[in-house]
Design a protein around this motif. Structure first.
Motif, PDB file in Angstrom:
ATOM      1  N   GLU A   1      71.127   5.780 -26.560  1.00 37.24           N
ATOM      2  CA  GLU A   1      70.648   6.849 -27.454  1.00 37.24           C
ATOM      3  C   GLU A   1      69.915   7.931 -26.670  1.00 37.24           C
ATOM      4  OE1 GLU A   1      68.325   4.855 -30.379  1.00 37.24           O
ATOM      5  OE2 GLU A   1      70.066   4.178 -31.539  1.00 37.24           O
ATOM      6  N   LYS A   2      69.014   7.505 -25.773  1.00 39.81           N
ATOM      7  CA  LYS A   2      68.213   8.492 -25.034  1.00 39.81           C
ATOM      8  C   LYS A   2      69.030   9.217 -23.980  1.00 39.81           C
ATOM      9  CE  LYS A   2      63.826   9.460 -22.895  1.00 39.81           C
ATOM     10  NZ  LYS A   2      62.470   9.021 -22.583  1.00 39.81           N
ATOM     11  N   SER A   3      69.975   8.509 -23.337  1.00 36.93           N
ATOM     12  CA  SER A   3      70.779   9.129 -22.275  1.00 36.93           C
ATOM     13  C   SER A   3      71.992   9.873 -22.814  1.00 36.93           C
ATOM     14  CB  SER A   3      71.238   8.070 -21.270  1.00 36.93           C
ATOM     15  OG  SER A   3      72.074   7.120 -21.903  1.00 36.93           O
ATOM     16  N   ARG A   4      72.269   9.659 -24.128  1.00 38.33           N
ATOM     17  CA  ARG A   4      73.416  10.269 -24.798  1.00 38.33           C
ATOM     18  C   ARG A   4      74.737   9.852 -24.156  1.00 38.33           C
ATOM     19  NH1 ARG A   4      72.376  16.107 -24.266  1.00 38.33           N
ATOM     20  NH2 ARG A   4      70.819  15.503 -22.725  1.00 38.33           N
ATOM     21  N   LEU A   5      74.808   8.561 -23.829  1.00 37.77           N
ATOM     22  CA  LEU A   5      76.033   7.966 -23.304  1.00 37.77           C
ATOM     23  C   LEU A   5      76.538   6.911 -24.280  1.00 37.77           C
ATOM     24  CD1 LEU A   5      74.971   7.409 -19.584  1.00 37.77           C
ATOM     25  CD2 LEU A   5      76.561   9.161 -20.409  1.00 37.77           C
ATOM     26  N   GLU A   6      77.808   6.532 -24.141  1.00 36.37           N
ATOM     27  CA  GLU A   6      78.358   5.458 -24.969  1.00 36.37           C
ATOM     28  C   GLU A   6      77.695   4.136 -24.613  1.00 36.37           C
ATOM     29  OE1 GLU A   6      80.622   5.574 -27.409  1.00 36.37           O
ATOM     30  OE2 GLU A   6      80.716   7.761 -27.258  1.00 36.37           O
ATOM     31  N   ARG A   7      77.448   3.313 -25.657  1.00 37.77           N
ATOM     32  CA  ARG A   7      76.771   2.030 -25.420  1.00 37.77           C
ATOM     33  C   ARG A   7      77.575   1.147 -24.463  1.00 37.77           C
ATOM     34  NH1 ARG A   7      76.347  -3.117 -26.359  1.00 37.77           N
ATOM     35  NH2 ARG A   7      74.338  -4.089 -26.837  1.00 37.77           N
ATOM     36  N   ASN A   8      78.906   1.125 -24.605  1.00 44.27           N
ATOM     37  CA  ASN A   8      79.743   0.299 -23.721  1.00 44.27           C
ATOM     38  C   ASN A   8      79.615   0.733 -22.265  1.00 44.27           C
ATOM     39  OD1 ASN A   8      80.642  -1.157 -25.882  1.00 44.27           O
ATOM     40  ND2 ASN A   8      82.611  -0.099 -26.066  1.00 44.27           N
ATOM     41  N   THR A   9      79.509   2.051 -22.058  1.00 44.53           N
ATOM     42  CA  THR A   9      79.325   2.575 -20.699  1.00 44.53           C
ATOM     43  C   THR A   9      77.993   2.115 -20.133  1.00 44.53           C
ATOM     44  OG1 THR A   9      80.646   4.530 -21.212  1.00 44.53           O
ATOM     45  CG2 THR A   9      79.155   4.685 -19.319  1.00 44.53           C
ATOM     46  N   VAL A  10      76.939   2.221 -20.950  1.00 43.71           N
ATOM     47  CA  VAL A  10      75.605   1.801 -20.520  1.00 43.71           C
ATOM     48  C   VAL A  10      75.599   0.314 -20.173  1.00 43.71           C
ATOM     49  CG1 VAL A  10      73.212   1.472 -21.263  1.00 43.71           C
ATOM     50  CG2 VAL A  10      74.401   3.624 -21.776  1.00 43.71           C
ATOM     51  N   SER A  11      76.214  -0.495 -21.021  1.00 45.16           N
ATOM     52  CA  SER A  11      76.250  -1.955 -20.776  1.00 45.16           C
ATOM     53  C   SER A  11      76.963  -2.281 -19.469  1.00 45.16           C
ATOM     54  CB  SER A  11      76.949  -2.673 -21.940  1.00 45.16           C
ATOM     55  OG  SER A  11      76.198  -2.553 -23.120  1.00 45.16           O
ATOM     56  N   ALA A  12      78.079  -1.596 -19.210  1.00 43.47           N
ATOM     57  CA  ALA A  12      78.842  -1.847 -17.977  1.00 43.47           C
ATOM     58  C   ALA A  12      78.034  -1.459 -16.745  1.00 43.47           C
ATOM     59  CB  ALA A  12      80.160  -1.078 -18.018  1.00 43.47           C
ATOM     60  N   VAL A  13      77.358  -0.304 -16.813  1.00 46.47           N
ATOM     61  CA  VAL A  13      76.556   0.151 -15.672  1.00 46.47           C
ATOM     62  C   VAL A  13      75.360  -0.766 -15.455  1.00 46.47           C
ATOM     63  CG1 VAL A  13      75.101   2.024 -14.794  1.00 46.47           C
ATOM     64  CG2 VAL A  13      77.293   2.550 -15.869  1.00 46.47           C
ATOM     65  N   LEU A  14      74.726  -1.201 -16.539  1.00 48.96           N
ATOM     66  CA  LEU A  14      73.585  -2.117 -16.412  1.00 48.96           C
ATOM     67  C   LEU A  14      73.992  -3.426 -15.748  1.00 48.96           C
ATOM     68  CD1 LEU A  14      71.745  -1.603 -19.831  1.00 48.96           C
ATOM     69  CD2 LEU A  14      70.887  -0.984 -17.560  1.00 48.96           C
ATOM     70  N   LYS A  15      75.191  -3.896 -16.042  1.00 51.14           N
ATOM     71  CA  LYS A  15      75.677  -5.130 -15.396  1.00 51.14           C
ATOM     72  C   LYS A  15      75.801  -4.923 -13.888  1.00 51.14           C
ATOM     73  CE  LYS A  15      78.161  -7.187 -19.293  1.00 51.14           C
ATOM     74  NZ  LYS A  15      79.485  -7.493 -19.879  1.00 51.14           N
ATOM     75  N   ARG A  16      76.310  -3.739 -13.488  1.00 50.43           N
ATOM     76  CA  ARG A  16      76.427  -3.440 -12.052  1.00 50.43           C
ATOM     77  C   ARG A  16      75.047  -3.353 -11.417  1.00 50.43           C
ATOM     78  NH1 ARG A  16      80.366   0.539 -13.419  1.00 50.43           N
ATOM     79  NH2 ARG A  16      78.943   2.226 -12.809  1.00 50.43           N
ATOM     80  N   LEU A  17      74.120  -2.671 -12.100  1.00 48.04           N
ATOM     81  CA  LEU A  17      72.764  -2.527 -11.566  1.00 48.04           C
ATOM     82  C   LEU A  17      72.068  -3.878 -11.448  1.00 48.04           C
ATOM     83  CD1 LEU A  17      71.591   0.671 -13.488  1.00 48.04           C
ATOM     84  CD2 LEU A  17      72.046   0.500 -11.034  1.00 48.04           C
ATOM     85  N   GLU A  18      72.341  -4.761 -12.395  1.00 44.18           N
ATOM     86  CA  GLU A  18      71.747  -6.103 -12.332  1.00 44.18           C
ATOM     87  C   GLU A  18      72.333  -6.896 -11.170  1.00 44.18           C
ATOM     88  OE1 GLU A  18      70.533  -9.841 -15.221  1.00 44.18           O
ATOM     89  OE2 GLU A  18      72.170  -8.533 -15.841  1.00 44.18           O
ATOM     90  N   LYS A  19      73.638  -6.780 -10.968  1.00 45.80           N
ATOM     91  CA  LYS A  19      74.282  -7.455  -9.842  1.00 45.80           C
ATOM     92  C   LYS A  19      73.685  -7.012  -8.512  1.00 45.80           C
ATOM     93  CE  LYS A  19      78.972  -9.132 -10.531  1.00 45.80           C
ATOM     94  NZ  LYS A  19      80.399  -8.887 -10.218  1.00 45.80           N
TER      95      LYS A  19
END
Length: 331
Positions: free
Chosen positions: A306-324
């Motif tokens: 919501e705050k970044s104005r990106l799609e939730r699926n995109t955010v989830s995928a990027v967060l998984k990479r950042l967590e890795k």
């Protein structure tokens, strides 16, 4: 008696016994042993395996690769040579540069006048033949592969390197990088899905405690318990990064002040370090990471989207990479 000198940024210049003493954590020790054994087994089969160790800056990649170097030297027979290149290899812009550095580290004499006669293709062939003439295979350890593949080599040279590593049963490469970079993560890149990836994660509380105790042992310091309490407070905020533990330990021994003063000194000293982390991220990763920071605490993918104005699926995928890559944690 003077304190033992500990090199936070160049652990590979330290004595092997000290490096082994300061190598903590059951997971890391298992990673090291398994990687060494797998490489030795692949050498016996003459079937190269190539590894990429990923972990944020200061996490202990140089420490890990240096111990791997010693471990492999102990295990391999005379048919193979283990070579560790410098931590920063700014001169490698072509495949020929890479092969020259290997030969230099082996102590081989290079006929520079002869090389000048060749174009790049002929030079690479000449250098490969020089490596082959000994009838050996080579395990090459190289750090900051992201810098070399993404910033120093052009696409033609990257393709040439991939082709050589794939076709020639000559080189086994173990590399490191602070992040999953474009050169290995995008399907159009020559090294996409080429390396076996091994992640170095942050130290947990028990591993931080073990490291502090070992540092105290080396310095005949009886204040481990007092240090651990303060260090755990700071590493909760900064993460269990080996280099930061070294820095905090040094500041505590100098008695520079309380936890708050030490934390602010760490943050001030490490401003370039944290800027460097942001520079290794893609624009989209930076946006999501920065949005998470601005939310001042734990946030859901929906809130970040919501705050970044990106799609939730995109955010989830990027967060998984950042967590890795060890930049964020999920709860």
């Amino acid at each position: 008696m003077a304190d033992l000198v500990l090199y936070k940024f160049q652990p590979d210049v330290m004595d092997r016994k000290i490096l082994e003493h300061l190598f903590v954590g059951k997971k890391r020790k298992k990673q090291l042993t398994e990687m060494a054994n797998n490489i030795v087994e692949s050498l016996k089969l003459k079937n190269p395996r190539h590894y990429l160790v990923i972990g944020q800056r200061g996490i202990g990649k140089t420490h890990f690769l240096t111990l791997l170097y010693y471990c492999l030297k102990d295990k391999v027979d005379e048919r193979y040579k283990v070579v560790k290149l410098a931590e920063e290899e700014y001169s490698i812009y072509r495949v020929s540069d890479f092969l020259v550095r290997i030969l230099e580290m082996l102590g081989e004499e290079i006929e520079w006048n002869e090389l000048q006669k060749y174009d790049e293709d002929m030079m690479v062939e000449y250098l490969l033949e020089k490596l082959k003439e000994k009838g050996r295979g080579y395990v090459v350890l190289i750090e900051n592969l992201d810098q070399i593949l993404d910033k120093q080599m052009d696409k033609k040279e990257v393709k040439r390197l991939r082709s050589i590593l794939q076709k020639e049963k000559l080189l086994w490469v173990v590399a490191s990088s602070p992040v999953r970079f474009r050169g290995i993560s995008e399907g159009s890149e020559p090294f996409y899905n080429f390396f076996e990836i091994s992640y170095l994660n942050e130290l947990d509380d028990e591993e931080v405690k073990e490291l502090v105790e070992k540092l105290c042992e080396l310095n005949n310091d009886n204040n481990a318990e007092a240090y651990i309490k303060k260090i755990n407070i700071i590493t909760k905020l900064t993460g269990g990064i080996s280099r930061i533990v070294f820095v905090i330990y040094g500041l505590l021994r100098e008695d520079v002040g309380g936890v708050e003063e030490i934390l602010f000194k760490i943050l001030d000293d490490y401003t370039p370090y944290y800027q460097d982390i942001f520079n290794t991220l893609s624009p989209q990763e930076r946006l999501i990471f920065d949005t998470l920071i601005s939310l001042n605490g734990i946030a859901t993918p929906t809130e970040i989207a919501e705050k970044s104005r990106l799609e939730r699926n995109t955010v989830s995928a990027v967060l998984k990479r950042l967590e890795k890559d060890g930049f964020v944690k999920s709860y």
